[in-house]
Scaffold this motif. Sequence first.
Motif, PDB file in Angstrom:
ATOM      1  N   LEU A 199       0.803  -1.218   0.000  1.00 36.48           N
ATOM      2  CA  LEU A 199       0.000   0.000   0.000  1.00 36.48           C
ATOM      3  C   LEU A 199       0.842   1.278   0.000  1.00 36.48           C
ATOM      4  O   LEU A 199       0.288   2.371  -0.061  1.00 36.48           O
ATOM      5  N   PHE A 200       2.167   1.153   0.060  1.00 35.24           N
ATOM      6  CA  PHE A 200       3.021   2.330  -0.074  1.00 35.24           C
ATOM      7  C   PHE A 200       3.580   2.373  -1.489  1.00 35.24           C
ATOM      8  O   PHE A 200       4.068   1.372  -1.996  1.00 35.24           O
ATOM      9  N   VAL A 201       3.487   3.539  -2.112  1.00 28.02           N
ATOM     10  CA  VAL A 201       4.023   3.735  -3.458  1.00 28.02           C
ATOM     11  C   VAL A 201       4.908   4.987  -3.454  1.00 28.02           C
ATOM     12  O   VAL A 201       4.725   5.867  -2.607  1.00 28.02           O
ATOM     13  N   PRO A 202       5.848   5.080  -4.387  1.00 27.96           N
ATOM     14  CA  PRO A 202       6.707   6.268  -4.424  1.00 27.96           C
ATOM     15  C   PRO A 202       5.884   7.551  -4.599  1.00 27.96           C
ATOM     16  O   PRO A 202       4.925   7.584  -5.378  1.00 27.96           O
ATOM     17  N   TYR A 203       6.279   8.582  -3.858  1.00 30.91           N
ATOM     18  CA  TYR A 203       5.614   9.887  -3.947  1.00 30.91           C
ATOM     19  C   TYR A 203       6.013  10.557  -5.254  1.00 30.91           C
ATOM     20  O   TYR A 203       7.193  10.628  -5.584  1.00 30.91           O
ATOM     21  N   VAL A 204       5.034  11.034  -6.009  1.00 31.20           N
ATOM     22  CA  VAL A 204       5.277  11.732  -7.268  1.00 31.20           C
ATOM     23  C   VAL A 204       4.653  13.118  -7.167  1.00 31.20           C
ATOM     24  O   VAL A 204       3.450  13.246  -6.930  1.00 31.20           O
ATOM     25  N   ALA A 205       5.484  14.153  -7.327  1.00 32.06           N
ATOM     26  CA  ALA A 205       4.953  15.521  -7.330  1.00 32.06           C
ATOM     27  C   ALA A 205       4.118  15.706  -8.591  1.00 32.06           C
ATOM     28  O   ALA A 205       4.526  15.321  -9.684  1.00 32.06           O
ATOM     29  N   ARG A 206       2.924  16.284  -8.434  1.00 31.52           N
ATOM     30  CA  ARG A 206       2.017  16.438  -9.569  1.00 31.52           C
ATOM     31  C   ARG A 206       1.587  17.887  -9.731  1.00 31.52           C
ATOM     32  O   ARG A 206       1.522  18.643  -8.769  1.00 31.52           O
ATOM     33  N   LEU A 207       1.284  18.239 -10.986  1.00 28.40           N
ATOM     34  CA  LEU A 207       0.757  19.554 -11.323  1.00 28.40           C
ATOM     35  C   LEU A 207      -0.627  19.384 -11.926  1.00 28.40           C
ATOM     36  O   LEU A 207      -0.891  18.407 -12.637  1.00 28.40           O
ATOM     37  N   ASP A 208      -1.504  20.332 -11.664  1.00 29.83           N
ATOM     38  CA  ASP A 208      -2.820  20.332 -12.307  1.00 29.83           C
ATOM     39  C   ASP A 208      -2.639  20.739 -13.762  1.00 29.83           C
ATOM     40  O   ASP A 208      -1.793  21.572 -14.088  1.00 29.83           O
TER      41      ASP A 208
END
Length: 198
Positions: A128-137
């Motif tokens: 249930l843990f996945v790498p954090y990915v910074a996202r933009l709208d």
Amino acid sequence: MNILKDHVKTELIVKGSRFVSELFPCSEQSEARSLIKNQKARYADSTHVVHAFVLGLGGEILGMSDDGEPGGTAGRPALDVLKGHDCTNTLLTITRWFGGTLLGTGGLVKAYGDCAKQVLAAADSSFLFVPYVARLDFYFECDYTLYQTVKRFLETLDVADISENFGAFVSVGGKIASDEYTVLAGKLKDISNGKIIL
């Protein structure tokens, strides 16, 4: 840093006291406060609802509470375990129902630390843990003639929360991995001869 995808719950009994540990995906302090308030209302019959959270891209926003347990015996050990797990945007609550036997400060630190370790292990074993990915709208409008080409290209990218509205044009919005934003902007410009602006 990793982020939690879904809610996880475990239970531990220590000398008659019942501990229910829960992890929640959480991205903002206001969301954490709301979840904690809900937990306290949900478990109104409990003795304590201890919490710890780690938020932010670098795990720089931290919070915890002993919720009436002796200072430093509940929230701190839970937060220390959470910080050591290389995760962010995660809220941990540990709800305790007193079982009649005092655990002492050392016993409390061990119990709350063990609860945190147990629920994190359950999350790990369920992937249930996945790498954090910074996202933009992102948002754009395109002609119906280009829609299928655009849609196929979007499927090759790391996008989430896609919404489509069909009117005079097709309006498309969502979130994209920040390092793919310029790729999408360039491709939209190329396939539309500059008509689609991201």
